[in-house]
Design a protein around this motif. Sequence first.
Motif, short mmCIF file in Angstrom:
data_model
loop_
_atom_site.label_atom_id
_atom_site.label_comp_id
_atom_site.label_asym_id
_atom_site.label_seq_id
_atom_site.Cartn_x
_atom_site.Cartn_y
_atom_site.Cartn_z
N UNK A 66 -5.64 -166.75 -85.21
CA UNK A 66 -4.59 -167.71 -84.90
C UNK A 66 -4.45 -168.82 -85.89
N UNK A 67 -4.84 -168.56 -87.15
CA UNK A 67 -4.74 -169.57 -88.18
C UNK A 67 -3.46 -169.51 -88.98
N UNK A 93 -8.02 -175.68 -84.07
CA UNK A 93 -6.90 -175.33 -84.96
C UNK A 93 -6.59 -173.83 -84.97
N UNK A 94 -7.44 -173.01 -84.37
CA UNK A 94 -7.20 -171.58 -84.31
C UNK A 94 -6.62 -171.24 -82.94
N UNK A 95 -5.37 -170.76 -82.93
CA UNK A 95 -4.66 -170.54 -81.67
C UNK A 95 -5.37 -169.56 -80.75
N UNK A 96 -6.07 -168.58 -81.31
CA UNK A 96 -6.73 -167.56 -80.49
C UNK A 96 -8.24 -167.75 -80.40
N UNK A 97 -8.74 -168.86 -80.94
CA UNK A 97 -10.18 -169.13 -80.92
C UNK A 97 -10.41 -170.63 -81.03
N UNK A 98 -9.94 -171.37 -80.03
CA UNK A 98 -9.95 -172.84 -80.09
C UNK A 98 -11.34 -173.43 -80.30
N UNK A 99 -12.36 -172.76 -79.82
CA UNK A 99 -13.71 -173.34 -79.86
C UNK A 99 -14.43 -173.07 -81.18
N UNK A 100 -13.83 -172.25 -82.05
CA UNK A 100 -14.53 -171.84 -83.27
C UNK A 100 -14.09 -172.57 -84.52
N UNK A 101 -14.87 -172.39 -85.58
CA UNK A 101 -14.56 -172.96 -86.89
C UNK A 101 -14.66 -171.84 -87.92
N UNK A 102 -13.61 -171.69 -88.73
CA UNK A 102 -13.53 -170.61 -89.71
C UNK A 102 -13.23 -171.19 -91.08
N UNK A 154 -8.13 -161.50 -90.75
CA UNK A 154 -9.03 -162.20 -89.82
C UNK A 154 -8.45 -163.57 -89.46
N UNK A 155 -7.98 -164.30 -90.47
CA UNK A 155 -7.40 -165.62 -90.23
C UNK A 155 -6.20 -165.50 -89.28
N UNK A 156 -5.33 -164.54 -89.54
CA UNK A 156 -4.16 -164.35 -88.69
C UNK A 156 -4.56 -163.97 -87.27
N UNK A 157 -5.53 -163.07 -87.13
CA UNK A 157 -5.97 -162.62 -85.80
C UNK A 157 -6.58 -163.76 -85.00
N UNK A 159 -0.57 -171.59 -98.72
CA UNK A 159 -0.61 -172.67 -97.74
C UNK A 159 -1.88 -172.55 -96.92
N UNK A 160 -2.17 -173.58 -96.15
CA UNK A 160 -3.40 -173.60 -95.35
C UNK A 160 -3.16 -173.22 -93.90
N UNK A 161 -1.97 -172.76 -93.55
CA UNK A 161 -1.72 -172.36 -92.17
C UNK A 161 -1.94 -173.51 -91.21
N UNK A 162 -2.62 -173.25 -90.10
CA UNK A 162 -2.89 -174.29 -89.12
C UNK A 162 -4.14 -175.09 -89.47
N UNK A 163 -4.78 -174.74 -90.60
CA UNK A 163 -5.98 -175.44 -91.04
C UNK A 163 -5.69 -176.42 -92.15
#
Length: 205
Positions: A70-71, A131-140, A65-68, A108-112
Amino acid sequence: MTVVDMAPLSLAGYQQVWDIRFSNSSPIDSALQTEYVNYLAGGGGIFAMGENASFTTRNDSVLSLIAAAGGGSLSYTIPGDAQTVIAPFTGPNAVSTIQYLAAGGVTTSGTGQFITSNASGGSGVAFGVGTLANAHAGALTAIFDVNFLQTDANFESQQLTKNLIGFIGQQVGGTVPEPASWALMISGFGMIGTVMRRRKVILAA
């Protein structure tokens, strides 16, 4: 607040989704992953539960999910149970360290950023808006330890949970919840899931 065993047909109208399932029989499958990424892209906030190394199927689905979203491509590890809480998750409810009972985590924390970590990695990771490349408006957010939400969770775990609720709410709703605006719901697994309500919040247990 809505408490369900599985995600509903539509997540529209929900500000936060707390998927606190952790069993290998409850992975975030491809269809739900797509639904979650679309929800994040639309400005939603998600907490996804992972667990220790005995729950590979569930953990792999959280990492997927994180990868999908964009994290980044994160690698699973066992960082050890004693960890430092990283700002901004140290407040407003004061907490500086946490002792998990049997945690997993990522290297690692990826892009987060890490929520909690030590020299070997971290059990909690957060991706704020942008911070999520494929979901800029969201928070995960994700933590790879179910015990911190159990009914006998220690004080530090409770403080961290309240701060997580506030972080997600502030990211996707612009507000930090007052103490009276969050609730505890006991799921079928005997866990306590903590969620904040602005519009509606859904808890999948």
